[in-house]
Structure formats: structure tokens, C-alpha cells
Scaffold this motif. Structure first.
Motif, PDB file in Angstrom:
ATOM      1  N   ASP A 115       0.831  -1.192   0.000  1.00 45.05           N
ATOM      2  CA  ASP A 115       0.000   0.000   0.000  1.00 45.05           C
ATOM      3  C   ASP A 115       0.870   1.249   0.000  1.00 45.05           C
ATOM      4  O   ASP A 115       1.744   1.423   0.845  1.00 45.05           O
ATOM      5  CB  ASP A 115      -0.871  -0.039   1.266  1.00 45.05           C
ATOM      6  N   ALA A 116       0.616   2.134  -0.983  1.00 49.63           N
ATOM      7  CA  ALA A 116       1.413   3.352  -1.087  1.00 49.63           C
ATOM      8  C   ALA A 116       1.297   4.198   0.167  1.00 49.63           C
ATOM      9  O   ALA A 116       2.204   4.927   0.531  1.00 49.63           O
ATOM     10  CB  ALA A 116       0.976   4.149  -2.309  1.00 49.63           C
ATOM     11  N   MET A 117       0.144   4.093   0.870  1.00 50.36           N
ATOM     12  CA  MET A 117      -0.063   4.839   2.105  1.00 50.36           C
ATOM     13  C   MET A 117       0.980   4.442   3.150  1.00 50.36           C
ATOM     14  O   MET A 117       1.454   5.263   3.938  1.00 50.36           O
ATOM     15  CB  MET A 117      -1.471   4.545   2.618  1.00 50.36           C
TER      16      MET A 117
ATOM     17  N   LEU B 151       4.045   6.291   2.570  1.00 49.87           N
ATOM     18  CA  LEU B 151       3.911   7.678   3.035  1.00 49.87           C
ATOM     19  C   LEU B 151       4.143   7.787   4.544  1.00 49.87           C
ATOM     20  O   LEU B 151       4.953   8.602   5.008  1.00 49.87           O
ATOM     21  CB  LEU B 151       2.517   8.198   2.679  1.00 49.87           C
TER      22      LEU B 151
ATOM     23  N   TYR C 210       5.930   9.365  -2.102  1.00 50.08           N
ATOM     24  CA  TYR C 210       5.485  10.450  -1.219  1.00 50.08           C
ATOM     25  C   TYR C 210       4.699  11.500  -1.998  1.00 50.08           C
ATOM     26  O   TYR C 210       3.543  11.825  -1.670  1.00 50.08           O
ATOM     27  CB  TYR C 210       6.697  11.093  -0.522  1.00 50.08           C
TER      28      TYR C 210
ATOM     29  N   LYS D 110       3.315  11.676  -5.010  1.00 45.89           N
ATOM     30  CA  LYS D 110       2.057  11.343  -5.704  1.00 45.89           C
ATOM     31  C   LYS D 110       0.887  11.180  -4.722  1.00 45.89           C
ATOM     32  O   LYS D 110      -0.264  11.251  -5.106  1.00 45.89           O
ATOM     33  CB  LYS D 110       2.231  10.089  -6.555  1.00 45.89           C
ATOM     34  N   ARG D 111       1.233  10.920  -3.464  1.00 41.75           N
ATOM     35  CA  ARG D 111       0.173  10.830  -2.440  1.00 41.75           C
ATOM     36  C   ARG D 111      -0.304  12.211  -2.012  1.00 41.75           C
ATOM     37  O   ARG D 111      -1.485  12.449  -1.864  1.00 41.75           O
ATOM     38  CB  ARG D 111       0.729  10.117  -1.192  1.00 41.75           C
TER      39      ARG D 111
ATOM     40  N   PRO E 203      -0.663  14.863  -6.244  1.00 44.51           N
ATOM     41  CA  PRO E 203      -0.600  13.983  -7.426  1.00 44.51           C
ATOM     42  C   PRO E 203      -0.376  14.700  -8.750  1.00 44.51           C
ATOM     43  O   PRO E 203       0.056  14.079  -9.722  1.00 44.51           O
ATOM     44  CB  PRO E 203      -1.963  13.273  -7.425  1.00 44.51           C
TER      45      PRO E 203
ATOM     46  N   MET F  46       3.498   5.147 -10.645  1.00 46.96           N
ATOM     47  CA  MET F  46       3.510   6.546 -10.204  1.00 46.96           C
ATOM     48  C   MET F  46       4.380   7.513 -10.996  1.00 46.96           C
ATOM     49  O   MET F  46       4.204   8.719 -10.886  1.00 46.96           O
ATOM     50  CB  MET F  46       3.925   6.595  -8.735  1.00 46.96           C
TER      51      MET F  46
END
Ligand SMILES: Cc1ncc(COP(=O)(O)O)c(C=O)c1O
Length: 607
Positions: A106-108, A111, A294, A296-297, A300, A353
């Protein structure tokens, strides 16, 4: 000049290089020396079975992915070329890669891990500075993220420290190990010092003394082993298993990516107005993956654009094909990003991304090193200047005006010997110098006539030697202020029947032929080859053993560029019937090489 030093006895640490032994059909084209062709001819060749990819060890805090990736295909850098500044290799986000969502990190999570990273135990929050002169020239505000100002002169300590700081104390007490000939080595060594653990760094024997000495000074144990990075890596992984040391990969690990991602976090904190794009140098992809994860979250719309040398474009080719590929040969000028295969995890993140990749030439990188020197009096290493070169080319290509762009100046560990090449090529890279050849009659007064036609242009180099009583070829460089003045000069010469060739883009001319001018002759059966010699004692003797006295060597030009591989142009007289034997011997030597006998510039200047 290491390659030309004849070693009396091979060190037991020296192993033969296997760069080309797997290639099926003799010589392969050297990617470094090809003219830029418009756009794409990329196809996939056979899968690679003989070189293992960097395994992606999952961080404790991330889910383990179960789908093994297919073996990478081998392709040449030449198969994907486009004009400087063009945004190519734009990932196709409609394609699926078969990974189910359960396996995708998960990209989160990236982050939150970036936000809580401890890199500031060793790293500084590097300044974001305006490149005033470049910005004025381009009409765009170009901001430099000064990672060259980090304690070991590159961003690499962020990823290394972040990964190592997360290891449990018992694991740290068993020590760490890595393989690297460059900035990662210094990052790991510094992190180990800070965390008070033992570090072993495996480096190829070709590593310049200045690099391994600086690692040793940081308290790490250096082992010089193997001729190539692959061999040093094999050793490091084996020793990691034997001694229970933790292997610290240079880019393909979530914790390394998270550490590099702190660069993106700082940029977002430091920028005031809206950002058009962040230009990031790409090697294995750790830095760009971290920054993208980071940025792109949180923002974006900001484009994340990779920059690669056109002869080291593994990420561009991987994004283009939608899968990781392996380059058959990689250009070594920007050694920090000379990577044949990008990481598995870094590629996965980039595919999702990154907005595309800009490719730049060696000359353009040198031009940006000079730009940086003029801005700040700092000297960047080639990989460190890559993003600046990409940003400039992109802004020019798309006619961008009034926007804010960021370029990561990622490192300043410049090999001093390389500076000679940089100063020679910088003006060409900035389109302020052109290399030309003019054919003029061999008669009294022709030189003066030629000078009159060149007129106000400043000649910075001029080579002429009597060769025949009919005509002479002169090779020269001129300073250029505008493209039109060069065109006008060429027209003046041509209108007086002085045929003139613009050779500015030819690396063969810039690296070799300009130094050989004056020795024009027709040598029978001359095969012209461009070899890359490993920079180590005994390399020349090994070469001579393969060809001499079987054939006569009719030309030899060595040009050390402070790289691990030395550029050598060789002429060998090989009768037609012996070509197969020649190719077999050249192939078994294990040095990268290309046959360039039919090269137009060679025929113009040397025959
Ligand atoms: C100065 C410099 N710039 C850029 C890079 C590329 O980083 P990555 O391999 O994470 O793409 C490196 C890698 O070592 C480097 O040393």
C-alpha cells in the motif's frame, strides 16, 4: 592508465570478466557510441537465465509479495531512443501485471513510513536552491535539491541508514554487508559508524583507490573482489549467509526506498508555489520510487520525471515494455546510475507513479556539470548532474515558461580524472562548441582562404597534416553563440566548394579520431574495433595475448576517462577468411566491444 599497466602476476583476487561470454553472435553494438535515432524500435529478445536479479527482500513492516517475477529480457539501450527532453517511456496504466491487490504494498504505508523515518540522525535536510543563471536562460524557475551537500556527498546514506536503523540490535551486532563501487558504499559505512556496527563493503577490484579509501576511512572493512559489480555482489551475499550479516541492497528494498523518499517529503515542505515537475536521476530506481511514493500521495499533479543517460536507460526500457528488462551493455560515464536492471519493487512503484523518463547525452551531462559550477562553484559527479540536464532539455523541448521545476543534484563524488573529459565536452553539451571537418585543396593560399571564410568564429582546436598533394582534411572546433552563425559559416565554406561536415554528435570523433588526425593511410584489411578495457593491471596484456602475433595491430588509441572501463579504439589487420576466428577470439576476451570499420567519420578522417 591502469588498463595499460602490465601486471607481472595476476593478483589472486582478479577474476576473468564474463561480460560477453553469454552473447550468441560475436560482437554486439556498443550502445554508448550510437547516434540518436528518432523514437522507438524496442523489441524484446530472449529471456536472461544467466544473471540473477537483485532479490527483493521485504521489509518487516510490509506484506511479503508472493508472485515471482519472470526472468528479465535482454535488450540494447539503442532500441529505445528519443530526442533529448522528450518525455518518453510513459507507463501504460491500463495494463495489469497479474499481481492481485493483496500482494501490492500500500502506497499509504510508504507515506507514513517516510514521515516517520529516522534519516536525520545522519542526513541533513538539504537546501532547495534556485539556479538563478539557468532559470534566467530558460525562463523557468529551476530549483536544485542539493543532495550533493549531504555528509558523504550524496543522498544514498538516507536509504542505507533507514534500513539499518530498523534492524534489531542483535542483527546489527552480527554486522552488515553490501556491494557497491560508489555512493551506496559510503552511505552504508557512515550508517554503520553511527549505529556502531561492523560493516563489510565488497567492491570490484577496478574501484578507484580514492573511492575505497574514503569508505575505509569511515571505519568499514573493504574487500576488493571480482572485476565487476555482479561478482562483488555474489561474494557479499555469500558472506552475508556465512556470517549472519545483513545484506543492505543499494535500491531494491522498501526501507531503502523509504529513506530516499524523505527527499520528496522535504521538497514538498520547501516549495512555495505550485510545482510542474520533479526531475530525478534514475539508476536502480530507489530514489525516484521513494520520491514518487510520497509526492504522488500528497500532490498527485506534480509530475515525477526520471532522467537517464541515453546509454543507461534500463528504467525507460522497462516502463516501455511494461516489465523489467536487462540491458546487454550499459554506458559507464555516469557511473552512479550505470545499472543494467532496475529493482523489482522500484519498478513496481515507478510503473504506478512515475510520469515518464527523459534521456540525455553524455555531452549534455557535462554541460550541466559546468552550469552547476557556474551557479555555485560546486562540482557534481555525472549522475549528480543528470537531473539538471534532463530538466533543461525538457523545458527546452516543451517550451515551458514561468513554471517551477525541481532537479535533484544527487551527488558530488566526482572522480577527478573524469574532469578532463567533462571540460572537453561541456561546451559541446551546451551547444556552445561544434566539431567540424572541412576538405580543402592542398595548394598555396587555401589555408588563408579557409580562415577568411571561417571569419569571426573563434577556432578552439585545429588539426591538419599534409597527406596527399590533391586535398587535405582539417578537423577543428569552433565556439558557437547561435545556431545560425554556425549554419552561415558552413554555407560560406560550401559555397566556395570546401565540403564541410558537422561531426559534433560523433563520440568516435570526440573520444578518439580528433587525437589521431594526421595519420591518414589505407591499411589493408583493417578491422576497426571499439573495446572497453577493464581498468586494471594486465588488461592490455590479456588483449594482446588474444590477437598478437596472430594479426598486426595497425592502430591503438586509449582514452582513460576515469571510468571502470577504458575506451580503446583498435585497428587490427585481419584477412577476410580469418574473420570468424577473430570474432571468436574477441568474444572470448570478455571485454565489451563493437566493430566500427564502416564508420563514416573514420573513413573521412583516417583514410
Ligand atoms: C549520485 C547518484 N545519483 C543517482 C543515483 C540513482 O539512484 P537509484 O539507484 O536509487 O535510482 C545514484 C545511485 O547510486 C547516485 O549515486
Amino acid at each position: 592508465m591502469e588498463a595499460l599497466r602490465v601486471s607481472p602476476a595476476h593478483s589472486p583476487l582478479l577474476r576473468s570478466q564474463r561480460l560477453q561470454s553469454h552473447l550468441p553472435n560475436g560482437p554486439q553494438k556498443l550502445s554508448t557510441r550510437r547516434p540518436i535515432k528518432p523514437f522507438v524500435s524496442a523489441t524484446l529478445s530472449r529471456p536472461t537465465a544467466d544473471v540473477s536479479a537483485e532479490p527483493s527482500t521485504s521489509s518487516a513492516s510490509f506484506e511479503t509479495r508472493t508472485t515471482p517475477s519472470p526472468p528479465p529480457h535482454r535488450v540494447s539501450a539503442d532500441s529505445l531512443q528519443y530526442p533529448p527532453g522528450f518525455l518518453g517511456a510513459v507507463p501504460d496504466r491500463t495494463a495489469t501485471d497479474g499481481n492481485d491487490n493483496g500482494n501490492i504494498v500500500d502506497a499509504m504505508e510508504y507515506l507514513t513510513n517516510i514521515l516517520s523515518s529516522k534519516v536525520y540522525d545522519v542526513a541533513i535536510e538539504s537546501p532547495l536552491e534556485l539556479a538563478t543563471k539557468l532559470s534566467e536562460r530558460l525562463g523557468v524557475r529551476v530549483w536544485m535539491k542539493r543532495e550533493d551537500l549531504q555528509p558523504v556527498f550524496s543522498f544514498k546514506l538516507r536509504g542505507a541508514y533507514n534500513m539499518m536503523a530498523k534492524l534489531p540490535r542483535e542483527q546489527l551486532d552480527r554486522g552488515v554487508i553490501c556491494s557497491s563501487a560508489g555512493n551506496h558504499a559510503q552511505g552504508v559505512a557512515l550508517a554503520a559508524k553511527k549505529l556502531n556496527c561492523s560493516a563489510v563493503i565488497a567492491m570490484p577490484v577496478t574501484t578507484p583507490e580514492i573511492k575505497w579509501k574514503s569508505v575505509e576511512r569511515l571505519g568499514a572493512t573493504v574487500v576488493l573482489i571480482g572485476d565487476s559489480y555482479d561478482e562483488a555482489q555474489t561474494y557479499a551475499k555469500k558472506r552475508a549467509q556465512e556470517e549472519g550479516r545483513s545484506f543492505i541492497p543499494p535500491f531494491d528494498h522498501p526501507d531503502v526506498i523509504i529513506g530516499q523518499g524523505t527527499v520528496g517529503m522535504e521538497i514538498m515542505r520547501q516549495t512555495k508555489g505550485p510545482l510542474h515537475a520533479i526531475f530525478v536521476p534514475v539508476g536502480g530506481g530507489g530514489l525516484i520510487a521513494g520520491i514518487a511514493a510520497y509526492v504522488k500521495r500528497v500532490s498527485p499533479k506534480v509530475k515525477i520525471i526520471g532522467v537517464e543517460p541515453s546509454d543507461a536507460n534500463a528504467m525507460a526500457l522497462s516502463l516501455h515494455h511494461g516489465q523489467r528488462i536487462m540491458l546487454d551493455q550499459v554506458g559507464g560515464f555516469a557511473d552512479g546510475v550505470a545499472v543494467k536492471e532496475v529493482g523489482e519493487e522500484t519498478f513496481r512503484l515507478c510503473k504506478d507513479m512515475v510520469d515518464g523518463v527523459v534521456l540525455v547525452s553524455r555531452d549534455a551531462i557535462c554541460g550541466s556539470i559546468k552550469d552547476m559550477f557556474e551557479e555555485t562553484r560546486s562540482i557534481l559527479e555525472p549522475a549528480g548532474a543528470l537531473a539538471l540536464a534532463g530538466a533543461e532539455a525538457y523545458c527546452k523541448y516543451y517550451g515551458l515558461k514561468g513554471e517551477n521545476v525541481v532537479a535533484i543534484t544527487s551527488g558530488a563524488n566526482m572522480n577527478f580524472d573524469k574532469l578532463r573529459v567533462v571540460t572537453e565536452l561541456a561546451n559541446v553539451g551546451r551547444q556552445q562548441e561544434a566539431v567540424l571537418a572541412t576538405i580543402m585543396p592542398e595548394e598555396p593560399g587555401s589555408f588563408k582562404h579557409y580562415c577568411e571564410l571561417v571569419g569571426p568564429m573563434n577556432i578552439s582546436e585545429f588539426k591538419y597534416r599534409y597527406n596527399s598533394d590533391k586535398q587535405a582534411v582539417v578537423l577543428y572546433s569552433v565556439g558557437v553563440h547561435t545556431a545560425s552563425e554556425l549554419k552561415e559559416m558552413q554555407e560560406r565554406l560550401e559555397s566556395c566548394r570546401l565540403k564541410t561536415y558537422n561531426l559534433t554528435k560523433s563520440d568516435l570523433v570526440k573520444d578518439h579520431l580528433r587525437y589521431l588526425m594526421g595519420g591518414r593511410s589505407n591499411v589493408q584489411n583493417e578491422v576497426l574495433c571499439h573495446f572497453v578495457f577493464p581498468e586494471r593491471p594486465g588488461a592490455l596484456m590479456k588483449f594482446l595475448d588474444a590477437f598478437s602475433p596472430r594479426w598486426n595491430i595497425s592502430l591503438f588509441h586509449y582514452r582513460g576517462q576515469g571510468e571502470t572501463g577504458a575506451n580503446v579504439l583498435v585497428g587490427i589487420q585481419v584477412a577476410r577468411g580469418d574473420i570468424d576466428e577473430f570474432q571468436a577470439r574477441a568474444g572470448s576476451l570478455g571485454y565489451d566491444y563493437a566493430v566500427v570499420t564502416d564508420n563514416d567519420e573514420f573513413n573521412l578522417l583516417m583514410h
